[in-house]
Design an enzyme around this catalytic site. Structure first.
Site, short mmCIF file in Angstrom:
data_model
loop_
_atom_site.label_atom_id
_atom_site.label_comp_id
_atom_site.label_asym_id
_atom_site.label_seq_id
_atom_site.Cartn_x
_atom_site.Cartn_y
_atom_site.Cartn_z
CB ALA A 1 -0.88 -0.05 1.14
CD GLU B 1 15.11 -6.12 17.93
OE1 GLU B 1 15.44 -5.19 18.52
OE2 GLU B 1 14.96 -7.30 18.74
N GLY C 1 17.33 0.62 14.83
CA GLY C 1 17.66 0.08 13.53
C GLY C 1 18.01 -1.53 13.39
CE LYS D 1 15.26 5.78 16.88
NZ LYS D 1 16.79 6.29 16.20
#
Length: 437
Positions: free
Chosen positions: A46, A130, A135, A206
């Site tokens: 999409a 994850e 990253g 993060k």
């Protein structure tokens, strides 16, 4: 060829990471099937514009602008669109349709994580993320699974590659912030609008994710203390280097214990790290997460914190895990937030500091400064004085670089305010925390 069960995989978004994920799903279909125990069939991608240029050569018939129809009937939905909406709505739709979801969307999880995890718990689905914290670096599974039987005491992370690239070059080359930022933008390390990186917003998202996992506590984004690196200049880098430190933008997640019990602190700011510390050797746009656990001791996770193919590695690892869960059956593993520890403001944190002041170069000034620090319950560890300007009339300005022993942040902040108003301090040049000692 083994006759594996087929699982339908929908991909939302085909940017740098999404294009790589789609390409690798197709290129390594047989290997991934052997590892997952199921054939992963990419049924569609999409996107907003099916004719846009992509980073990978993919069949045009895979692309659609109808994300909702693509989600219905899929077993695994990978969300790599970024942003809050419509990503949030699509993930909830996928979960409620019975699919497991894989996402790298740190902003979404930092702001709506509890809602998404609760929705997954209600239907027995699982959320894999994850790639959302560091990253390609595997840190979510170690915190959620490998260290589930341990007590994490502290996490210090370099979790933003752009800021690490900038600070590393400033340290190594003596360059100024603006010059390195311009280079980072030209090289593609920094966006045209670098605010999310250089002001610490990306790292704060993060940090919220990592702290929630490590301390089994929901950490709202607005509970994360955040400072950026725009005030860091060459003189601060020089002072740090002279004292044996390097400046890094750190995400610090810490368990605190005092007379009132346990609490946690989550904060992002530029800090001084001893050059002998493992985090000091993280160069360029790399990331690293340093974990201190009660039983396991010190652990370091290091690698690429961004990049299309690197981040795609983490995403595909989650896809394989989701496929294995589908084959094995059973409900998904929910996120544990039952510890529900209180989150304290940064004023309750204790650390040591490096304070740089410009003062009148007159007899008695150092004694006055030392007295103000002592009255504020801030103990001096080291002092270095240099004359930075002198007049023909004997007047002048000296620079004091003061290293402190550990002090309460609130005490330090109030003391710095008193120094600024003391009449002998011309300017508070900088105040940097020292971490990792």
């Amino acid at each position: 060829m083994t006759d594996y069960r087929r699982l339908r995989v929908a991909l939302l978004g085909a940017g740098a990471v999404g294009s790589q994920v789609a390409s690798l799903l197709r290129q390594h279909a047989d290997e991934l099937a052997d590892r997952a125990g199921a054939r992963l069939e990419l049924v569609g991608i999409a996107v907003r514009d099916v004719d846009a240029k992509r980073d990978a050569d993919l069949p045009k018939e895979l692309f659609t602008t109808d994300a909702e129809s693509l989600i219905i009937g899929s077993d695994i939905v990978i969300e790599l669109m970024g942003g809050i909406e419509p990503a949030r709505a699509y993930l909830l739709q996928a979960i409620n349709s019975g699919a497991d979801v894989v996402t790298a969307n740190k902003a979404l999880l930092a702001t709506h994580g509890p809602e998404i995890f609760d929705a997954a718990d209600q239907v027995g689905a699982e959320v894999y993320y994850e790639a959302a914290a560091a990253g390609a670096i595997p840190i979510i599974r170690p915190l959620r699974d490998s260290l589930a039987g341990d007590r994490v005491q502290r996490i210090m992370g370099i979790v933003n590659g752009t800021t690490n690239y900038i600070l590393d070059r400033m340290d190594g080359e003596g360059a100024e912030f603006a010059d390195v930022l311009a280079d980072a933008q030209r090289l593609g390390y920094a966006e045209a609008d670098p605010t999310a990186d250089v002001e610490g917003y990306d790292a704060a998202q993060k940090a919220a994710i990592l702290a929630s996992l490590a301390f089994h506590t929901t950490v709202p984004l607005d509970a994360v203390h955040r400072e950026g690196i725009t005030s860091i200049d060459k003189s601060m880098m020089d002072a740090a280097r002279h004292a044996g430190y390097v400046i890094k933008l750190l995400a610090v997640c810490e368990r605190l214990t005092d007379g009132s019990g346990e609490s946690i602190s989550v904060r992002v700011y530029p800090a001084l790290i001893d050059r002998a510390h493992p985090l000091a050797s993280v160069h360029g746009a790399n990331n690293a997460v340093f974990v201190q656990a009660e039983a396991a001791g010190n652990l370091m996770f290091y690698g690429a914190g961004a990049g299309g193919v690197q981040t795609a590695s983490a995403v595909l690892g989650d896809v394989v895990s989701a496929a294995r869960r589908h084959i094995a059956g059973g409900v998904g593993v929910g996120e544990s937030t039952l510890a529900n520890l209180p989150i304290v403001p940064v004023g309750r944190v204790t650390t040591s500091y490096q304070i740089t002041l410009e003062v009148d170069d007159q007899p008695g000034v150092l004694a006055t400064v030392a007295g103000i620090l002592s009255d504020g319950r801030v103990s001096i560890a080291t002092v270095e004085q240099t004359v930075v300007a002198s007049g023909d009339d004997g007047s002048g300005v000296a620079r004091l670089v003061i290293g402190t022993h550990k002090a309460l942040e609130q005490d330090l902040s109030e003391t710095v305010d008193r120094l600024a108003a003391s009449g002998v301090v011309e300017r508070v040049v900088s105040v940097l925390r020292v971490e990792g000692n």
